[in-house]
Motif scaffolding. Structure first.
Motif, PDB file in Angstrom:
ATOM      1  N   SER A  92      -7.338   6.324   0.803  1.00 22.69           N
ATOM      2  CA  SER A  92      -8.081   5.488   1.748  1.00 22.69           C
ATOM      3  C   SER A  92      -7.576   4.048   1.724  1.00 22.69           C
ATOM      4  CB  SER A  92      -9.580   5.543   1.410  1.00 22.69           C
ATOM      5  OG  SER A  92     -10.319   4.731   2.283  1.00 22.69           O
ATOM      6  N   ILE A  93      -7.271   3.555   0.512  1.00 22.97           N
ATOM      7  CA  ILE A  93      -6.727   2.190   0.374  1.00 22.97           C
ATOM      8  C   ILE A  93      -5.341   2.107   1.011  1.00 22.97           C
ATOM      9  CG2 ILE A  93      -5.853   0.527  -1.335  1.00 22.97           C
ATOM     10  CD1 ILE A  93      -8.233   1.359  -3.130  1.00 22.97           C
ATOM     11  N   GLU A  94      -4.513   3.147   0.768  1.00 24.08           N
ATOM     12  CA  GLU A  94      -3.174   3.158   1.362  1.00 24.08           C
ATOM     13  C   GLU A  94      -3.252   3.159   2.893  1.00 24.08           C
ATOM     14  OE1 GLU A  94      -1.465   6.635  -0.347  1.00 24.08           O
ATOM     15  OE2 GLU A  94      -0.757   5.611  -2.156  1.00 24.08           O
ATOM     16  N   LYS A  95      -4.231   3.891   3.425  1.00 24.60           N
ATOM     17  CA  LYS A  95      -4.420   3.951   4.878  1.00 24.60           C
ATOM     18  C   LYS A  95      -4.854   2.601   5.418  1.00 24.60           C
ATOM     19  CE  LYS A  95      -6.972   6.534   8.405  1.00 24.60           C
ATOM     20  NZ  LYS A  95      -7.993   7.586   8.641  1.00 24.60           N
ATOM     21  N   GLU A  96      -5.740   1.941   4.702  1.00 23.84           N
ATOM     22  CA  GLU A  96      -6.236   0.626   5.136  1.00 23.84           C
ATOM     23  C   GLU A  96      -5.150  -0.436   5.019  1.00 23.84           C
ATOM     24  OE1 GLU A  96      -9.120  -2.046   6.648  1.00 23.84           O
ATOM     25  OE2 GLU A  96      -9.030   0.156   6.610  1.00 23.84           O
ATOM     26  N   ALA A  97      -4.238  -0.265   4.040  1.00 27.13           N
ATOM     27  CA  ALA A  97      -3.191  -1.287   3.779  1.00 27.13           C
ATOM     28  C   ALA A  97      -2.026  -1.199   4.755  1.00 27.13           C
ATOM     29  CB  ALA A  97      -2.691  -1.146   2.350  1.00 27.13           C
ATOM     30  N   ILE A 146       2.329  15.830  -9.020  1.00 24.46           N
ATOM     31  CA  ILE A 146       3.655  16.152  -9.558  1.00 24.46           C
ATOM     32  C   ILE A 146       4.626  14.978  -9.440  1.00 24.46           C
ATOM     33  CG2 ILE A 146       5.716  17.562  -9.138  1.00 24.46           C
ATOM     34  CD1 ILE A 146       3.845  19.925  -8.628  1.00 24.46           C
ATOM     35  N   ALA A 147       4.649  14.362  -8.232  1.00 22.63           N
ATOM     36  CA  ALA A 147       5.576  13.241  -8.024  1.00 22.63           C
ATOM     37  C   ALA A 147       5.291  12.114  -9.006  1.00 22.63           C
ATOM     38  CB  ALA A 147       5.460  12.731  -6.584  1.00 22.63           C
ATOM     39  N   SER A 148       3.968  11.843  -9.182  1.00 21.28           N
ATOM     40  CA  SER A 148       3.575  10.772 -10.101  1.00 21.28           C
ATOM     41  C   SER A 148       3.968  11.120 -11.527  1.00 21.28           C
ATOM     42  CB  SER A 148       2.069  10.539 -10.010  1.00 21.28           C
ATOM     43  OG  SER A 148       1.675   9.578 -10.955  1.00 21.28           O
ATOM     44  N   VAL A 149       3.684  12.367 -11.926  1.00 24.52           N
ATOM     45  CA  VAL A 149       4.012  12.778 -13.292  1.00 24.52           C
ATOM     46  C   VAL A 149       5.519  12.793 -13.494  1.00 24.52           C
ATOM     47  CG1 VAL A 149       3.886  14.705 -14.922  1.00 24.52           C
ATOM     48  CG2 VAL A 149       1.878  14.077 -13.566  1.00 24.52           C
ATOM     49  N   ALA A 150       6.257  13.308 -12.475  1.00 22.63           N
ATOM     50  CA  ALA A 150       7.727  13.347 -12.579  1.00 22.63           C
ATOM     51  C   ALA A 150       8.293  11.940 -12.757  1.00 22.63           C
ATOM     52  CB  ALA A 150       8.317  14.012 -11.332  1.00 22.63           C
ATOM     53  N   HIS A 151       7.736  10.996 -11.981  1.00 24.44           N
ATOM     54  CA  HIS A 151       8.204   9.609 -12.103  1.00 24.44           C
ATOM     55  C   HIS A 151       7.885   9.055 -13.479  1.00 24.44           C
ATOM     56  CE1 HIS A 151       9.279   5.569 -10.738  1.00 24.44           C
ATOM     57  NE2 HIS A 151       8.192   5.153 -11.397  1.00 24.44           N
ATOM     58  N   GLU A 152       6.649   9.368 -13.951  1.00 24.01           N
ATOM     59  CA  GLU A 152       6.236   8.873 -15.264  1.00 24.01           C
ATOM     60  C   GLU A 152       7.133   9.418 -16.361  1.00 24.01           C
ATOM     61  OE1 GLU A 152       3.526   6.796 -16.379  1.00 24.01           O
ATOM     62  OE2 GLU A 152       3.901   6.172 -14.318  1.00 24.01           O
ATOM     63  N   ILE A 153       7.534  10.690 -16.227  1.00 23.56           N
ATOM     64  CA  ILE A 153       8.394  11.290 -17.243  1.00 23.56           C
ATOM     65  C   ILE A 153       9.848  10.792 -17.100  1.00 23.56           C
ATOM     66  CG2 ILE A 153       9.404  13.488 -18.039  1.00 23.56           C
ATOM     67  CD1 ILE A 153       6.715  14.787 -17.415  1.00 23.56           C
ATOM     68  N   ARG A 182      -1.766   7.006 -13.125  1.00 21.22           N
ATOM     69  CA  ARG A 182      -1.280   5.641 -13.388  1.00 21.22           C
ATOM     70  C   ARG A 182      -0.211   5.212 -12.379  1.00 21.22           C
ATOM     71  NH1 ARG A 182       0.492   4.057 -19.364  1.00 21.22           N
ATOM     72  NH2 ARG A 182       1.795   5.902 -19.055  1.00 21.22           N
ATOM     73  N   HIS A 183       0.680   6.154 -12.030  1.00 28.08           N
ATOM     74  CA  HIS A 183       1.726   5.792 -11.084  1.00 28.08           C
ATOM     75  C   HIS A 183       1.150   5.544  -9.688  1.00 28.08           C
ATOM     76  CE1 HIS A 183       5.652   5.547  -9.265  1.00 28.08           C
ATOM     77  NE2 HIS A 183       5.341   6.521  -8.406  1.00 28.08           N
ATOM     78  N   LYS A 184       0.047   6.250  -9.356  1.00 23.37           N
ATOM     79  CA  LYS A 184      -0.575   6.061  -8.044  1.00 23.37           C
ATOM     80  C   LYS A 184      -1.302   4.729  -7.958  1.00 23.37           C
ATOM     81  CE  LYS A 184       0.078   9.922  -5.584  1.00 23.37           C
ATOM     82  NZ  LYS A 184       0.544   9.909  -4.192  1.00 23.37           N
ATOM     83  N   LEU A 185      -1.819   4.277  -9.088  1.00 24.02           N
ATOM     84  CA  LEU A 185      -2.524   2.990  -9.112  1.00 24.02           C
ATOM     85  C   LEU A 185      -1.484   1.874  -9.137  1.00 24.02           C
ATOM     86  CD1 LEU A 185      -5.287   3.964 -11.705  1.00 24.02           C
ATOM     87  CD2 LEU A 185      -5.590   3.618  -9.249  1.00 24.02           C
ATOM     88  N   LYS A 186      -1.004   1.546  -7.960  1.00 20.89           N
ATOM     89  CA  LYS A 186       0.086   0.571  -7.848  1.00 20.89           C
ATOM     90  C   LYS A 186      -0.376  -0.838  -8.203  1.00 20.89           C
ATOM     91  CE  LYS A 186       1.976   3.448  -4.160  1.00 20.89           C
ATOM     92  NZ  LYS A 186       2.273   3.544  -2.727  1.00 20.89           N
ATOM     93  N   LYS A 187       0.601  -1.747  -8.199  1.00 20.83           N
ATOM     94  CA  LYS A 187       0.282  -3.134  -8.552  1.00 20.83           C
ATOM     95  C   LYS A 187      -0.689  -3.767  -7.575  1.00 20.83           C
ATOM     96  CE  LYS A 187       4.666  -3.946 -10.892  1.00 20.83           C
ATOM     97  NZ  LYS A 187       5.914  -4.749 -10.919  1.00 20.83           N
ATOM     98  N   ASP A 188      -0.669  -3.278  -6.303  1.00 23.74           N
ATOM     99  CA  ASP A 188      -1.552  -3.894  -5.314  1.00 23.74           C
ATOM    100  C   ASP A 188      -2.936  -3.224  -5.267  1.00 23.74           C
ATOM    101  OD1 ASP A 188      -0.603  -1.541  -4.396  1.00 23.74           O
ATOM    102  OD2 ASP A 188       0.000  -2.250  -2.404  1.00 23.74           O
ATOM    103  N   ILE A 189      -3.254  -2.388  -6.250  1.00 24.44           N
ATOM    104  CA  ILE A 189      -4.605  -1.823  -6.396  1.00 24.44           C
ATOM    105  C   ILE A 189      -5.192  -2.326  -7.702  1.00 24.44           C
ATOM    106  CG2 ILE A 189      -5.987   0.275  -6.641  1.00 24.44           C
ATOM    107  CD1 ILE A 189      -3.998   1.760  -4.947  1.00 24.44           C
ATOM    108  N   ASN A 190      -6.257  -3.040  -7.584  1.00 21.90           N
ATOM    109  CA  ASN A 190      -6.917  -3.621  -8.758  1.00 21.90           C
ATOM    110  C   ASN A 190      -7.957  -2.625  -9.273  1.00 21.90           C
ATOM    111  OD1 ASN A 190      -7.719  -5.421 -10.697  1.00 21.90           O
ATOM    112  ND2 ASN A 190      -9.132  -6.519  -9.336  1.00 21.90           N
TER     113      ASN A 190
END
Length: 588
Positions: free
Chosen positions: A486-491, A358-365, A446-454
């Motif tokens: 998992s990536i967010e936890k590792e970062a 929801i947060a991602s979709v809300a931001h996207e909208i 798309r919003h979750k896949l941030k710039k620091d995730i390739n």
């Protein structure tokens, strides 16, 4: 011997022997070896023609060898050498006995041998009693045959009756073996037993729980005129009868009432037969027959006991089948409930996943909406101005319109993706391109896949696959969200860390392979065996339900496929580079 006397004996119809012992004194006795002469009359020569020879003495010895006692005399001095003829000749007193003469190998004659002495002569008279003896024997044998025939007819009559009963019992056995329906089985047994015993009434009564009493369930024939009727009547019996049926014995008793607690007497005394029905050595029911037949023979009781065993076995099987059917229905109901619960869980997990989106979709909208709102303010100012539009103003309006069009398109695509993701077509197989389905899921994230995730996509050229697209989207969404978390936890607390998610697809040897790999925190060794267990989660309270991967496994199994993973398996520069790769295999 005078000629007159000889002529007299010569013409008699019965065989006669006249022996002359005249030269011997009386003290020496009549011995065959002391004979002076022997005379045979015509009747003798005719009857005993087989022993007559040129010498009368020799003929006498032959005759002696062919005569036997029918019953040996116990007082005889020498049973082996004694014979009726020798006895008759050597006695001085009047003599009378029965002798048996063997004329040939198979023919025997019977004579009443009478002997008396006349001066120096010993006269032996043979009266043929063969016909009388044989007639007497035949009469005795005939009487015995009559007795045996009466016994045979009686036995045959009993055998026929038993054969009829056995045939009827066999009919019962055949009938009850053809059905496993408890109602049909009991009705058949009651009807057939009524035929065998000419029953006025037959009942089936089940034992009441924790009581020495029974309750009728079936009655034949029914008072209403129909064949069968229901029950409900309570039956109790005296102690002797109760003990017999609880010991698995047939109870037979002339009675005036159906049971001890019956209020109405019977119209006429009837023989009541109670057959116990056992299950695992426990009494479960009885068959009750009321008949006018007075005597129930022991063999009939044995037959009834056999019927009891057959019916007990059949009823036990029918009850077990009924229990199994009931259990089957319960299992089917439970399975239906389980499927509904599973569907609810899947939808619950889907809604949980959507909640995280929801947060991602809300931001996207919100982003394109903010652009549209700003542009609307610009347009509003222009529309409120009284000045005509110059070229610069027109250019601004065109740019504003272009920005709005892009924003609206973004919103439209997002809404369409969301609608496609939540579609409810679980029970319909559809041909879908898995690459497109993965892109649909990625579009929502798309919003979750941030710039620091390739994000690396290695899509193969795929043909459409028959599947449940929305379910697979849920699997992809769950694995991708786990990879992002998992990536967010590792970062956390690290600088210069770059997350990486790679997705590859291919069809190989008739199998679709989808691999999703991340370089996040990985899975601990002690958690690997529990990762697909329902309720297991490593996330904080409120962040996860513990159903995601368990439902993913069920969804892939519904597609007759497999899902597996490897974690912390790649080594780099002597250290372990944390990574997790999920592999999904589905037959095409």
């Amino acid at each position: 011997m005078s000629k007159v006397l000889r002529s007299f004996y010569h013409n008699l119809k019965e065989p006669i022997i006249i022996c002359d012992f005249s030269s011997k004194d009386s003290s020496s006795g009549n011995k065959l070896e002391n004979l002076d002469g022997v005379y045979f009359n015509k009747a003798f020569k005719k009857v005993f023609s087989d022993v007559i020879s040129e010498s009368d003495v020799k003929s006498l010895k032959k005759l002696d060898n062919k005569f036997y006692f029918e019953h040996y005399l116990l007082e005889s001095e020498n049973i082996k050498t004694n014979s009726p003829l020798k006895d008759a000749l050597e006695q001085k007193r009047n003599y009378s006995l029965y002798g048996m003469y063997q004329k040939n190998e198979r023919e025997f004659l019977y004579f009443l041998i009478q002997a008396f002495s006349l001066k120096k002569y010993r006269i032996v008279y043979f009266y043929d009693v063969t016909r009388e003896i044989l007639t007497e024997r035949l009469t005795k044998e005939n009487e015995q045959l009559k007795i045996q025939n009466r016994e045979f007819l009686n036995t045959n009559s009993k055998a026929q009756n038993q054969a009829v009963k056995l045939a009827l019992l066999n009919r019962i056995s055949t009938s009850i073996s053809k059905t496993i329906d408890l109602n049909d089985l009991i009705n058949t047994a009651l009807k057939e037993l009524s035929i065998i015993f000419g029953a006025k009434k037959a009942c089936f009564a089940r034992k009441k729980a924790d009581e020495e009493a029974f309750i009728t369930e079936y009655t034949y024939p029914a008072a209403s005129g129909t064949e069968f009727s229901g029950g409900g009547e309570i039956l109790k019996y005296d102690k002797q009868t109760t003990d017999e049926i609880f010991d698995n014995k047939i109870s037979v008793k002339i009675c005036l009432k159906e049971s001890e607690n019956s209020t109405e007497p019977l119209k006429t005394p009837l023989n009541r037969i109670i057959i116990p029905i056992m299950r695992n050595e426990n009494l479960i029911a009885v068959l009750i027959i009321f008949t006018t037949k007075k005597n129930i023979e022991e063999i009939e009781k044995e037959l009834l006991l056999g019927v009891s065993m057959q019916i007990s076995s059949a009823i036990t099987q029918a009850m077990l089948f009924q229990e199994v059917s009931n259990k089957k229905q319960e299992v089917e109901n439970a399975l239906t409930e389980l499927k509904e619960t599973q569907l609810q869980l899947i939808n619950s997990e889907k809604m949980a996943s959507l909640g995280q989106l929801i947060a991602s979709v809300a931001h996207e909208i919100n982003t394109p909406l903010a652009s549209i709102c700003a542009n609307n303010e610009i347009l509003k100012r222009f529309f409120n101005a009284d000045t005509p539009f110059d070229n610069d103003t027109l250019e601004i309006l065109r740019d504003t319109n272009s920005i709005d069009s892009v924003a609206i398109k973004r919103i439209s695509n997002l809404v369409q993706s969301l609608k496609r993701f939540v579609r409810l077509d679980e029970e319909t197989l559809q041909a879908a391109n898995i690459n497109d389905e993965l892109d649909l899921t990625l579009n929502l994230l798309r919003h979750k896949l941030k710039k620091d995730i390739n994000l690396i996509k290695n899509y193969g050229k795929l043909q459409p696959v028959n599947c449940y697209p929305n379910m697979l989207n849920q699997v992809f969404l769950n694995i991708l969200m786990n990879a992002i978390q998992s990536i967010e936890k590792e970062a956390e607390g690290k600088t210069g860390y770059t997350g990486e998610i790679s997705i590859s697809t291919e069809i190989k040897n008739g199998m679709l392979f989808v691999k999703i790999k991340d370089n996040g925190s990985g899975i601990k060794e002690e958690d690997k065996k529990k990762i697909f267990h329902a309720g297991f989660t490593t996330k904080k309270v409120g962040e996860g339900t513990g159903l995601g991967l368990a439902i993913c496994k069920k969804i892939i199994e519904k597609h007759k496929g497999e899902i597996s993973f490897e974690s912390n398996a790649v080594k780099k520069d002597g250290t372990t580079a944390k990574s997790t790769e999920f592999t999904i295999q589905i037959p095409v």
